[in-house]
Scaffold this motif. Sequence first.
Motif, PDB file in Angstrom:
ATOM      1  N   LYS A 177       0.804  -1.185   0.033  1.00 42.00           N
ATOM      2  CA  LYS A 177      -0.059  -0.044  -0.071  1.00 42.00           C
ATOM      3  C   LYS A 177       0.819   1.093  -0.099  1.00 42.00           C
ATOM      4  O   LYS A 177       0.658   2.192  -0.788  1.00 42.00           O
ATOM      5  CB  LYS A 177      -1.140   0.103   1.131  1.00 42.00           C
ATOM      6  CG  LYS A 177      -1.824  -1.146   1.405  1.00 42.00           C
ATOM      7  CD  LYS A 177      -2.766  -1.039   2.406  1.00 42.00           C
ATOM      8  CE  LYS A 177      -2.408  -1.000   4.015  1.00 42.00           C
ATOM      9  NZ  LYS A 177      -1.533  -2.106   4.300  1.00 42.00           N
ATOM     10  N   SER A 178       1.861   1.330   1.021  1.00 40.39           N
ATOM     11  CA  SER A 178       2.641   2.411   1.047  1.00 40.39           C
ATOM     12  C   SER A 178       3.517   2.851  -0.231  1.00 40.39           C
ATOM     13  O   SER A 178       3.686   3.717  -0.699  1.00 40.39           O
ATOM     14  CB  SER A 178       3.740   2.464   2.107  1.00 40.39           C
ATOM     15  OG  SER A 178       2.592   2.266   3.397  1.00 40.39           O
ATOM     16  N   ASP A 208      -2.112   7.586   4.499  1.00 40.19           N
ATOM     17  CA  ASP A 208      -1.531   6.228   4.820  1.00 40.19           C
ATOM     18  C   ASP A 208      -1.700   5.870   6.151  1.00 40.19           C
ATOM     19  O   ASP A 208      -1.044   6.450   7.103  1.00 40.19           O
ATOM     20  CB  ASP A 208      -0.065   6.290   4.303  1.00 40.19           C
ATOM     21  CG  ASP A 208       0.492   4.858   4.236  1.00 40.19           C
ATOM     22  OD1 ASP A 208      -0.564   3.690   4.418  1.00 40.19           O
ATOM     23  OD2 ASP A 208       1.660   4.483   3.908  1.00 40.19           O
ATOM     24  N   LEU A 235       1.706  10.702   4.495  1.00 35.73           N
ATOM     25  CA  LEU A 235       2.125   9.376   4.451  1.00 35.73           C
ATOM     26  C   LEU A 235       2.632   8.790   5.557  1.00 35.73           C
ATOM     27  O   LEU A 235       2.506   7.800   6.053  1.00 35.73           O
ATOM     28  CB  LEU A 235       3.263   9.013   3.284  1.00 35.73           C
ATOM     29  CG  LEU A 235       2.966   9.407   1.794  1.00 35.73           C
ATOM     30  CD1 LEU A 235       3.887   8.857   0.973  1.00 35.73           C
ATOM     31  CD2 LEU A 235       1.562   8.504   1.563  1.00 35.73           C
ATOM     32  N   ASP A 236       3.376   9.847   6.269  1.00 33.15           N
ATOM     33  CA  ASP A 236       4.131   9.505   7.526  1.00 33.15           C
ATOM     34  C   ASP A 236       4.299  10.851   8.514  1.00 33.15           C
ATOM     35  O   ASP A 236       4.873  11.687   8.033  1.00 33.15           O
ATOM     36  CB  ASP A 236       5.301   8.936   7.339  1.00 33.15           C
ATOM     37  CG  ASP A 236       6.058   8.328   8.511  1.00 33.15           C
ATOM     38  OD1 ASP A 236       5.545   8.990   9.738  1.00 33.15           O
ATOM     39  OD2 ASP A 236       6.983   7.496   8.450  1.00 33.15           O
ATOM     40  N   ARG A 275       3.362   5.934  -2.587  1.00 35.71           N
ATOM     41  CA  ARG A 275       4.666   6.784  -2.936  1.00 35.71           C
ATOM     42  C   ARG A 275       4.948   6.965  -4.400  1.00 35.71           C
ATOM     43  O   ARG A 275       5.336   7.836  -5.190  1.00 35.71           O
ATOM     44  CB  ARG A 275       6.140   6.269  -2.336  1.00 35.71           C
ATOM     45  CG  ARG A 275       5.970   6.367  -0.921  1.00 35.71           C
ATOM     46  CD  ARG A 275       7.585   6.492  -0.308  1.00 35.71           C
ATOM     47  NE  ARG A 275       8.056   5.110  -0.607  1.00 35.71           N
ATOM     48  CZ  ARG A 275       8.000   3.957   0.187  1.00 35.71           C
ATOM     49  NH1 ARG A 275       7.621   4.207   1.389  1.00 35.71           N
ATOM     50  NH2 ARG A 275       8.714   2.933  -0.156  1.00 35.71           N
ATOM     51  N   SER A 317      -5.568   4.361   2.961  1.00 38.96           N
ATOM     52  CA  SER A 317      -5.147   3.021   3.565  1.00 38.96           C
ATOM     53  C   SER A 317      -5.537   2.600   4.842  1.00 38.96           C
ATOM     54  O   SER A 317      -5.276   3.358   5.679  1.00 38.96           O
ATOM     55  CB  SER A 317      -3.591   2.880   2.855  1.00 38.96           C
ATOM     56  OG  SER A 317      -2.810   3.232   3.785  1.00 38.96           O
TER      57      SER A 317
END
Lengths: 253, 247, 315
Positions: free
Chosen positions: C40-41, C152, C79-80, C45, C183
Amino acid sequence: MTLLAVERIKLFSTRSPWWCVVVAVGLTVGFTALMSGFANEQGTVTVGFTQFSYQFGLMVLMVMAVLAVTTEYRFGTIRTTFQTAPNRAAVLTAKALLVAVLAGVVALAAAFLSFWVSDLLATNSDLSLSGADAWRNVAGTGLVAFLAAVLSVAVGILLRQSAAAVTVVLVWPLLVEGLVSLIPRIGQDIQSWMPFVAAHHFLFGGQPDSAEAAMMMGMSDVPYGPWAGIAYFGAISVGLFVVAVITASRRDA
Amino acid sequence: MSAVNLISAESIKLFSTRSPWWCNLLAMVLPVGFATAAVLSWPTDVPISVTEVQMGYQFGMMLVLVMAALAVTTEYRFGTMRTTFQAVPGRSSALLAKTALVAGVAGLVGLVAALGSLGVASVLHPVSDLGLGTADELRAVLGVAPVFVFSAVIAVAVGLLVRQSAGALALLLVWPMLVEPLVSVIPTVGEHIQQWMPFVAADHFLRGERSMIADPVLSPAMALAYFAAVSVGLLAVALVVARRRDA
Amino acid sequence: MIEVEHLTKRYGRTVAVDDLSFSVRPGRVTGFLGPNGAGKSTTMRMILGLDRPTSGTVRIDGKPYRELDRPLTRVGALLDAKWVHPNRSARAHLRWMARTNRLPNRRVDEVLETVGLSGVADRRAGGFSLGMSQRLGIAAALLGDPEILMFDEPVNGLDPEGILWIRQIMQRLASEGRTVLVSSHLLSEMAQTAEELVVIGRGKLIRQCGTAQFVDEASGATIRVRTPQVERLRGALHQEGIEVRDEVVDELPTLVVAGTSSERVGEIAAAQGVVLHELSVQRGSLEQAFLQLTNEAVEYHAHDGATTGNEGTDR
């Protein structure tokens, strides 16, 4: 013993120490081989000449020693370490000992390999490892690396941060100690008492090629003998380490 | 995307954390401190030359290398490089903006360090006629700025290639301080190779006849051009690699 | 609109994403579902142009991400939440991002207000709790007021209040007509937020469909029937081509019927004059079903987790 075993597992379970070891040996021996190849025509290869590039390995091993501590701070594992073994002095001593022994052994290997490679390449020179002075020059690099690693671990504990600690352990011996001598009148006296100058004097002082070796460090005559030099270097390393351990014991992890 | 905005964004990044401030401050203070120590221990009745006053520039240069490399590697460490590439997907323009800013700051730092060293020395040592009268003196003082600029470019490039603080710093410090000086120890060819070492060339530009090169092929001006070419070449390689690689 | 076509990403011999195609449409929350390590990640990306696909393409409203002008105004992503310099203030972090895309500083204050961080905007981001970091990440995603948003695993590690807040903000963004891709490795979480699902396992697409439909299929509803006339009912169901299984539930013989509705079973029983003591629909646990569905696709099995690493894809 358990602490040593634990530190050994920690050190060798990541990649960077392996890289440091390979690079330290490779650079030192490689540079010596290069020098010896060119020096052969002139037949001027001496025991000291085979050890001129010891600083390459030394710098890399110091970086390794610093990272052994600072990466623990970076990833927070130092807290886990102190949690599993609350006696911080014992843990840090075990770590320093392990890293220092590794650095010493690697430096020894690099020194003897350098000598051997030179001996192979410099067919016109008569190289032999005879006499206490020659042994001090070659085997002495192991002792210097051992103590330099203790010093680097101390710097790592005090600064706790890779970038700063790496900068200090590289800029100090390579730049500060050299540039100090440029200060007029007092510069050279101050430089004599710089720790890495003392270590350098231990290796090359009183050797046939001591003048050339001294020029490399930009140093002049020092007012003490080779063994006093290493004792002084050792005192500084251990002293700084004690300060670092006391600091770490008092500080929040 | 306009260059001004990207440079301005990079300057927010650079100046919103502490370590660049420290590096830049030390990069100015250490050379001036060295000049002070040199002048104070110099005999009061013998003139000191401008070149001797500027000897401490190397301290500043090392800190500029550290500052410039960290400007890149901390971005990789904390993942903000990904955010940067997300905001500027062309990558090169953002990285060029960063290089321009960092190099510009380095140049300013060099100028302040050099003029500061000169100023302190002329106040503390009035017997010496310290000034910017001759071409050599001009180069020794004002030349520190371009040398710092291109040093910073090299450091940014190495940071982009290595992406990791400890590795990049070890390389950037050991190379000019150990590898380049030690090269001259190699018999026969050592001294010939050494003058083509980039930081030795930069030193030759600043110090002319007083540099460590015995028999220079390049004139001081050409030595600077060579240093600049090496730094720009390295940056070009780093940009190509950074564009291709996964962020 | 995000269109992913035949996307593949290899790392050496490991295939992280394997010929993946799906599209994400505006006006709804699309869940990107798969077990940990499903890719997923990596896919996200690649959507953002951070990682280079080994093959395949991603288009954002018809264009590759790298060709977007002022991309933060088109796509916002979290994302993070830890991708922030710990010694930089939240405000400075958003300000440099805003500057790269020529967004006014006013936007920084607005998004800080939206996520409720105005009060701590000048504190160093390194001191933030996970919930606060997550809010800062969402502020960064909203900065350019983009039409497309990607998150994410946004609820990982959050407290119930934080989870609720994230769910609400995602639904609000979708109701404003935006494209939202989220996600998660938890079907139960997705069942609460997403209208549509893209399910992947081991880098491959398993299903793209509505959440309700997926839940129905995944939970594989069965019908439990108890009757004193077991043989008769079994024969009747067989004749209709319906699958029947014998089980013993609470020490009573029971028929378990799959692949049909309870209405149909009731009708067949009535036609045959069979007496029913129980006719009930049984739903399995969602997570159980989801695990079953992605089972072959899971890279790390708990029981042999230690040895799978790189060999995972060879099985």
